[in-house]
Design an enzyme around this catalytic site. Structure first.
Site, PDB file in Angstrom:
ATOM      1  N   GLY A   1     -24.583  20.796 -43.528  1.00  0.00           N
ATOM      2  CA  GLY A   1     -25.229  21.779 -42.649  1.00  0.00           C
ATOM      3  C   GLY A   1     -24.195  22.457 -41.774  1.00  0.00           C
TER       4      GLY A   1
ATOM      5  N   GLY B   1     -22.241  22.847 -39.037  1.00  0.00           N
ATOM      6  CA  GLY B   1     -21.870  21.985 -37.918  1.00  0.00           C
ATOM      7  C   GLY B   1     -21.194  22.746 -36.793  1.00  0.00           C
ATOM      8  N   ARG B   2     -20.737  23.943 -37.107  1.00  0.00           N
ATOM      9  CA  ARG B   2     -20.091  24.738 -36.061  1.00  0.00           C
ATOM     10  C   ARG B   2     -20.320  26.230 -36.270  1.00  0.00           C
ATOM     11  NH1 ARG B   2     -13.780  24.906 -37.618  1.00  0.00           N
ATOM     12  NH2 ARG B   2     -13.975  24.601 -39.850  1.00  0.00           N
TER      13      ARG B   2
ATOM     14  N   LYS C   1     -18.851  31.588 -36.199  1.00  0.00           N
ATOM     15  CA  LYS C   1     -18.201  30.365 -36.692  1.00  0.00           C
ATOM     16  C   LYS C   1     -17.339  29.834 -35.555  1.00  0.00           C
ATOM     17  CE  LYS C   1     -15.748  28.387 -40.609  1.00  0.00           C
ATOM     18  NZ  LYS C   1     -15.263  28.603 -41.961  1.00  0.00           N
TER      19      LYS C   1
ATOM     20  N   ASP D   1     -16.803  18.887 -33.027  1.00  0.00           N
ATOM     21  CA  ASP D   1     -17.017  19.441 -31.692  1.00  0.00           C
ATOM     22  C   ASP D   1     -17.668  20.826 -31.722  1.00  0.00           C
ATOM     23  OD1 ASP D   1     -14.986  20.934 -32.716  1.00  0.00           O
ATOM     24  OD2 ASP D   1     -13.476  20.329 -31.241  1.00  0.00           O
TER      25      ASP D   1
ATOM     26  N   ARG E   1     -25.676  28.628 -49.796  1.00  0.00           N
ATOM     27  CA  ARG E   1     -24.665  28.009 -50.663  1.00  0.00           C
ATOM     28  C   ARG E   1     -25.326  27.223 -51.785  1.00  0.00           C
ATOM     29  NH1 ARG E   1     -20.811  26.903 -46.323  1.00  0.00           N
ATOM     30  NH2 ARG E   1     -21.476  28.331 -44.705  1.00  0.00           N
TER      31      ARG E   1
ATOM     32  N   ASP F   1     -20.655  23.013 -51.165  1.00  0.00           N
ATOM     33  CA  ASP F   1     -21.153  23.620 -49.926  1.00  0.00           C
ATOM     34  C   ASP F   1     -20.321  24.844 -49.538  1.00  0.00           C
ATOM     35  OD1 ASP F   1     -19.487  21.122 -49.593  1.00  0.00           O
ATOM     36  OD2 ASP F   1     -19.169  22.018 -47.632  1.00  0.00           O
ATOM     37  N   ASN F   2     -19.243  25.081 -50.255  1.00  0.00           N
ATOM     38  CA  ASN F   2     -18.428  26.269 -49.984  1.00  0.00           C
ATOM     39  C   ASN F   2     -18.576  27.314 -51.090  1.00  0.00           C
ATOM     40  OD1 ASN F   2     -17.484  25.127 -47.630  1.00  0.00           O
ATOM     41  ND2 ASN F   2     -15.631  24.306 -48.548  1.00  0.00           N
TER      42      ASN F   2
ATOM     43  N   ASP G   1     -15.937  30.526 -46.921  1.00  0.00           N
ATOM     44  CA  ASP G   1     -15.294  29.420 -46.204  1.00  0.00           C
ATOM     45  C   ASP G   1     -13.804  29.311 -46.531  1.00  0.00           C
ATOM     46  OD1 ASP G   1     -17.432  28.799 -44.721  1.00  0.00           O
ATOM     47  OD2 ASP G   1     -17.706  26.768 -45.476  1.00  0.00           O
TER      48      ASP G   1
HETATM   49  P1  AMP Z   1     -15.576  22.938 -44.041  1.00  0.00           P
HETATM   50  O1  AMP Z   1     -14.528  21.991 -44.502  1.00  0.00           O
HETATM   51  O2  AMP Z   1     -15.124  23.887 -42.964  1.00  0.00           O
HETATM   52  O3  AMP Z   1     -16.244  23.661 -45.168  1.00  0.00           O
HETATM   53  O4  AMP Z   1     -16.688  22.051 -43.326  1.00  0.00           O
HETATM   54  C1  AMP Z   1     -17.386  20.999 -43.941  1.00  0.00           C
HETATM   55  C2  AMP Z   1     -18.510  20.537 -43.055  1.00  0.00           C
HETATM   56  O5  AMP Z   1     -17.985  20.042 -41.812  1.00  0.00           O
HETATM   57  C3  AMP Z   1     -19.506  21.619 -42.672  1.00  0.00           C
HETATM   58  O6  AMP Z   1     -20.771  21.018 -42.575  1.00  0.00           O
HETATM   59  C4  AMP Z   1     -19.014  22.081 -41.333  1.00  0.00           C
HETATM   60  O7  AMP Z   1     -20.017  22.675 -40.567  1.00  0.00           O
HETATM   61  C5  AMP Z   1     -18.533  20.771 -40.729  1.00  0.00           C
HETATM   62  N1  AMP Z   1     -17.487  20.979 -39.707  1.00  0.00           N
HETATM   63  C6  AMP Z   1     -16.193  21.332 -39.917  1.00  0.00           C
HETATM   64  N2  AMP Z   1     -15.532  21.415 -38.739  1.00  0.00           N
HETATM   65  C7  AMP Z   1     -16.420  21.098 -37.767  1.00  0.00           C
HETATM   66  C8  AMP Z   1     -16.341  21.002 -36.348  1.00  0.00           C
HETATM   67  N3  AMP Z   1     -15.219  21.242 -35.672  1.00  0.00           N
HETATM   68  N4  AMP Z   1     -17.475  20.660 -35.693  1.00  0.00           N
HETATM   69  C9  AMP Z   1     -18.611  20.406 -36.338  1.00  0.00           C
HETATM   70  N5  AMP Z   1     -18.747  20.467 -37.659  1.00  0.00           N
HETATM   71  C10 AMP Z   1     -17.673  20.816 -38.384  1.00  0.00           C
HETATM   72 MG    MG Z   2     -17.675  24.833 -45.484  1.00  0.00          MG
END
Ligand code: AMP
Ligand code: MG
Length: 495
Positions: A90, A92-93, A113, A125, A183, A252-253, A262
């Site tokens: 989901g 997350g940020r 983002k 965070d 996605r 998810d990407n 992403d």
């Molecule tokens: P990503 O590697 O950027 O595609 O992220 C993979 C997952 O980790 C996704 O669900 C993002 O929303 C979550 N995520 C990555 N960085 C953070 C962060 N700093 N805070 C919260 N969720 C994160």
């Molecule tokens: Mg991602």
């Protein structure tokens, strides 16, 4: 041209049942300041670029204030990460503020983002750092400049907020745009939870919003799968042709629209190496450059599995059969796109059965010598039909010069056979082989300046890469191969 507050906002995804998303307010980014904006992306929203500098726009886009019609949500999704299913990821940020409905009839989701914590933040965070935000901002606009489908970037904010990664860094925020951020993993989450009603609601939403023509097909869900198979195959071909490695091709990407989505530890190949791994954390090379086409298919297989309950609700075997059929189109679609793209890169007008072999033998020679991928194709346009094989300066880039001469002989023969003319061919080749790509070292230089508060290099790269096929003599240095320090840059997922 409008101001942000004059735009019409809606959020159709937020009207889908709770459980498919979570309503969440952005957390204002402390000391947010507009660092850079993309005039081309603003134009898509019919937005005056200068109006983004106004206080009201800065407040709305950096999370301090909502405009009428905005209804921010974080989307729920899952995904296969490095081959393993992770049941809940989901946003997350990231959060979708809403969709801009343009007078021209387009819908653009605006996503922040780095907009703060959401119910999907897990241990994170909710923030993004300046370094990774600049990379995504520049690369999404650069990919668009190259003609490769991608999410877009409207603007980027720097801030005074401290964010903890391997070291203390500055928080930043990217305003990302796409017709949809759905996605493959958005479907997987409901399949694996056996929530088939939500699965169908999501598929209906995507068809209605993004593929309305499929609504009238006899089997709309199968048609959707076929459409995504075709788009993903073409996207993978475009990545390979551009020498682009994504780095984290988790499901998810993967965009349901076939967009590049992403940007993390991506990289454009400098010295050609088919096994290039741009992600420092990818120890086994799962997402190596030459693996991308097969990972594309692997990811589509996950999507197809998730759609099985919709393909034939009464007959599981029939569903599997349909999914297999749809997936079988992937390899031919990829090959057709790749070969026609390679022909264009080589300036070949006609199709010939030996073309794939001609391209492959050039790539083999480039790999042995570590020849710069972007520059070799760009400079190949200058090769003349009437010069002696050994006269072209290109041969000096190869360790085995006679082997290159032999290849160039074959290439010239092939060009002569179709009556190719030097000047026309050169012009066509320069319209498909870029002079400039976002090499890691260029991004790194812009990041280091930005971390000192100077965003001029970010703006310069944004402008340069919006016209990558145009010679920009005053910026010739930007086509240079990386300096020694730039070859050893390590980019990881931590962002
Ligand atoms: P990503 O590697 O950027 O595609 O992220 C993979 C997952 O980790 C996704 O669900 C993002 O929303 C979550 N995520 C990555 N960085 C953070 C962060 N700093 N805070 C919260 N969720 C994160
Ligand atoms: Mg991602």
């Amino acid at each position: 041209m409008k101001r942000l507050a004059d735009l019409t906002f809606d959020n159709s995804f937020s009207r889908l049942p709770a459980g498919m998303h979570a309503r969440v307010r952005p957390t204002p980014l402390q000391g947010a300041h507009l660092a850079s904006l993309s005039p081309a992306a603003a134009a898509l929203l019919e937005l005056s670029p200068d109006s983004l500098r106004e206080q009201e726009a800065v407040a709305a886009l950096s999370g301090s204030q909502l405009l009428p019609g905005m209804d921010p949500i974080a989307m729920c999704y899952a995904g296969h990460q490095f081959g393993h299913y992770v049941p809940q990821l989901g946003d997350g940020r990231a959060l979708v503020l809403g969709e801009v409905l343009t007078a021209g009839g387009a819908r653009w989701e605006l996503q922040l983002k780095g907009g703060g914590l959401t119910p999907f933040s897990r241990d994170g965070d909710g923030r993004a750092v300046l370094r990774s935000t600049i990379r995504e901002y520049l690369c999404s606009e650069a990919m668009h400049g190259l003609g490769i489908p991608t999410t877009r970037a409207l603007c980027l904010f720097g801030s005074d907020e401290e964010v903890y990664r391997e070291r203390i860094e500055r928080g930043a925020l990217l305003v990302r745009m796409a017709p949809s951020h759905v996605r493959f993993g958005s479907f997987e989450v409901f399949y694996h939870r056996q929530q088939y009603r939500e699965l169908q609601q999501l598929a209906d939403y995507v068809i209605d919003h993004d593929f309305p023509d499929l609504r009238d097909c006899e089997r709309p869900y199968l048609a959707l799968l076929r459409e995504v198979v075709g788009r993903t195959a073409r996207l993978m071909a475009q990545w390979q042709l551009a020498g682009f490695a994504h780095g984290v091709m988790n499901t998810d990407n993967m965009s349901i629209l076939g967009l590049t989505l992403d940007y993390g530890p991506f990289g454009f190949i400098d010295a050609y190496d088919p096994g290039f791994v741009c992600n420092h954390s990818d120890h086994r090379g799962r997402y190596a450059f030459d693996q991308q086409p097969s990972v594309g298919l692997w990811n589509l297989t996950c999507l197809a599995q998730a759609l099985l309950p919709l393909l034939d609700a009464d007959d599981a075997d029939a569903s599997v059969e349909q999914a297999r059929d749809a997936l079988a189109d992937y390899e031919p679609a990829f090959a057709a796109s790749y070969v026609s793209g390679m022909r264009a890169k080589l300036g070949l007008r006609e199709a010939h059965p030996d073309d794939p072999a001609l391209a492959a033998s050039l790539l083999d020679l480039m790999a042995v010598s570590g020849v710069d991928y972007t520059n070799l194709f760009r400079d190949l346009a200058a090769l003349c039909l009437d010069e002696a094989a050994s006269a072209t300066p290109l041969r000096d880039r190869f360790i085995d010069r006679p082997a290159f001469d032999a290849w160039a002989d074959d290439y010239r023969a092939r060009l002569r056979a179709e009556g190719s003319g030097d000047a026309t061919r050169a012009a066509v080749m320069r319209s498909v082989n870029p002079r400039y790509v976002l090499r890691n070292y260029l991004a790194q230089q812009a990041i280091e300046r930005a971390e000192q508060g100077d965003y001029s290099e970010v703006d310069c790269l944004l402008d340069l890469l919006s016209r990558p096929f145009e010679e920009q003599p005053e910026r010739q240095g930007y086509a240079a191969e990386p300096p020694d320090w730039g070859r050893r840059l390590e980019v990881s997922c931590s962002s």
